[in-house]
Design a protein around this motif. Structure first.
Motif, short mmCIF file in Angstrom:
data_model
loop_
_atom_site.label_atom_id
_atom_site.label_comp_id
_atom_site.label_asym_id
_atom_site.label_seq_id
_atom_site.Cartn_x
_atom_site.Cartn_y
_atom_site.Cartn_z
N SER A 150 0.82 -1.20 0.00
CA SER A 150 0.00 0.00 0.00
C SER A 150 0.86 1.26 0.00
O SER A 150 1.89 1.31 0.68
N THR A 151 0.41 2.26 -0.75
CA THR A 151 1.03 3.58 -0.74
C THR A 151 0.12 4.62 -0.09
O THR A 151 0.45 5.80 -0.08
N HIS A 178 9.50 8.31 -2.33
CA HIS A 178 8.17 7.71 -2.33
C HIS A 178 8.13 6.66 -1.22
O HIS A 178 9.17 6.07 -0.89
N HIS A 179 6.94 6.43 -0.70
CA HIS A 179 6.79 5.52 0.43
C HIS A 179 5.78 4.44 0.09
O HIS A 179 4.78 4.68 -0.60
N LEU A 180 6.03 3.26 0.61
CA LEU A 180 5.03 2.20 0.57
C LEU A 180 5.25 1.30 1.79
O LEU A 180 6.31 1.34 2.42
N HIS A 190 8.34 -0.89 5.96
CA HIS A 190 8.29 0.42 5.30
C HIS A 190 9.45 0.49 4.30
O HIS A 190 10.61 0.29 4.67
N ARG A 231 3.69 2.01 -10.93
CA ARG A 231 4.58 3.15 -11.15
C ARG A 231 5.26 3.12 -12.52
O ARG A 231 5.93 4.08 -12.90
#
Length: 282
Positions: A150-151, A178-180, A190, A231
């Motif tokens: 999940s982002t 960017h994080h997910l 993370h 992405r």
């Protein structure tokens, strides 16, 4: 040629941003990068600059942070963009000497060009091991329910806790990352990454931080599937010192050189958080 050496203060940011836009990279939002560092605990300056009269002729940027390392608060200075006009190159060394003269910091340089690497080594910087894996992002079939990626900031915020959540909050608004979060049952990981672009086109992900390498070991297929399908990134570059293992189906190579100078910290205590890699979207 004569030039005055001074720290970069808040009021100098517009002039420094104009200089870097004109002489280094016009695509980077330098003013925002300099004035809006997303984490607390800023340093004494934004680096150092050379001025000839009213004109900026050279800069060496710096990002500062305070980190808890092995139970102790340590202060870090990440050296950023080093740009000096040709007529003033003989005074370039003054910038880095001024930066290093600040006591009590551990120094990192995470994107040194070939020329400065020799100067940095002479000044006591050492190379980090940047052995890496280059992983093709493929459309793997993923069994439903076993592992999710999940982002969504709300999902990330309620999934992470403690230091992991603090790191996420500190970098949530950083311009270059960017994080997910990968979730399996009660476990989570993370992942923080930036995107390598070629001629403005996103090509592959570069992993900067992994909170749970053990979970990631079994999560490469859903992770790389997500990066490809969501992405449009065809591969993932991950240094082994960050992910802790060679991912399946990966090719071994070396990432770009990275250096640090510290009288007390070991290489494994140096990471890429709170740095230009997170804040400068070149």
């Amino acid at each position: 040629m004569a030039a005055e050496l001074t720290p970069i203060t808040d009021r100098d940011v517009p002039a420094v941003a104009d200089f870097l836009r004109a002489h280094l990279d016009h695509r980077v939002p330098w003013e925002t990068t300099l004035s809006a560092v997303p984490w607390k605990g800023g340093g004494p300056n934004h680096g150092f600059m050379l001025r000839d009269g009213r004109h900026v002729v050279g800069t060496l940027l710096a990002l500062y942070s305070e980190r808890l390392v092995s139970g102790r608060v340590e202060r870090f200075c990440n050296m950023g963009s080093w740009c000096v006009l040709p007529d003033y190159r003989s005074r370039s060394i003054l910038l880095i000497k001024a930066l290093l003269a600040q006591d009590g910091y551990h120094f990192t340089v995470l994107s040194p060009d070939d020329g400065p690497q020799e100067i940095l080594a002479w000044l006591g910087f050492r190379f980090l091991d940047t052995s890496a894996a280059f992983v093709p992002n493929l459309p793997w079939p993923t069994p439903p329910g076993r592992m999710t990626v999940s982002t969504d900031p709300a999902v990330i915020g309620r999934t992470l806790a403690g230091t992991d959540l603090e790191i996420y909050r500190d970098h949530e608004r950083a311009l270059a990352v960017h994080h997910l979060v990968v979730v399996r049952g009660a476990e989570s990981c993370h992942v923080m990454y930036r995107v390598f672009r070629h001629r403005g086109v996103p090509v592959y992900a570069v992993v900067l931080h992994v909170s749970n390498p053990d979970l990631l070991l079994g999560a490469w297929k859903p992770l790389t599937r997500h990066l490809l399908l969501r992405r449009g990134l065809v591969a993932t570059l991950a240094e082994l010192r960050i992910v802790g293992h060679m991912p399946p189906f990966a090719f071994a190579l070396n990432d770009r050189p990275k250096m640090y100078r510290s009288a007390a910290l070991r290489p494994d205590q140096i990471d890429y958080l709170y740095s230009e890699l997170a804040c400068v979207p070149w």
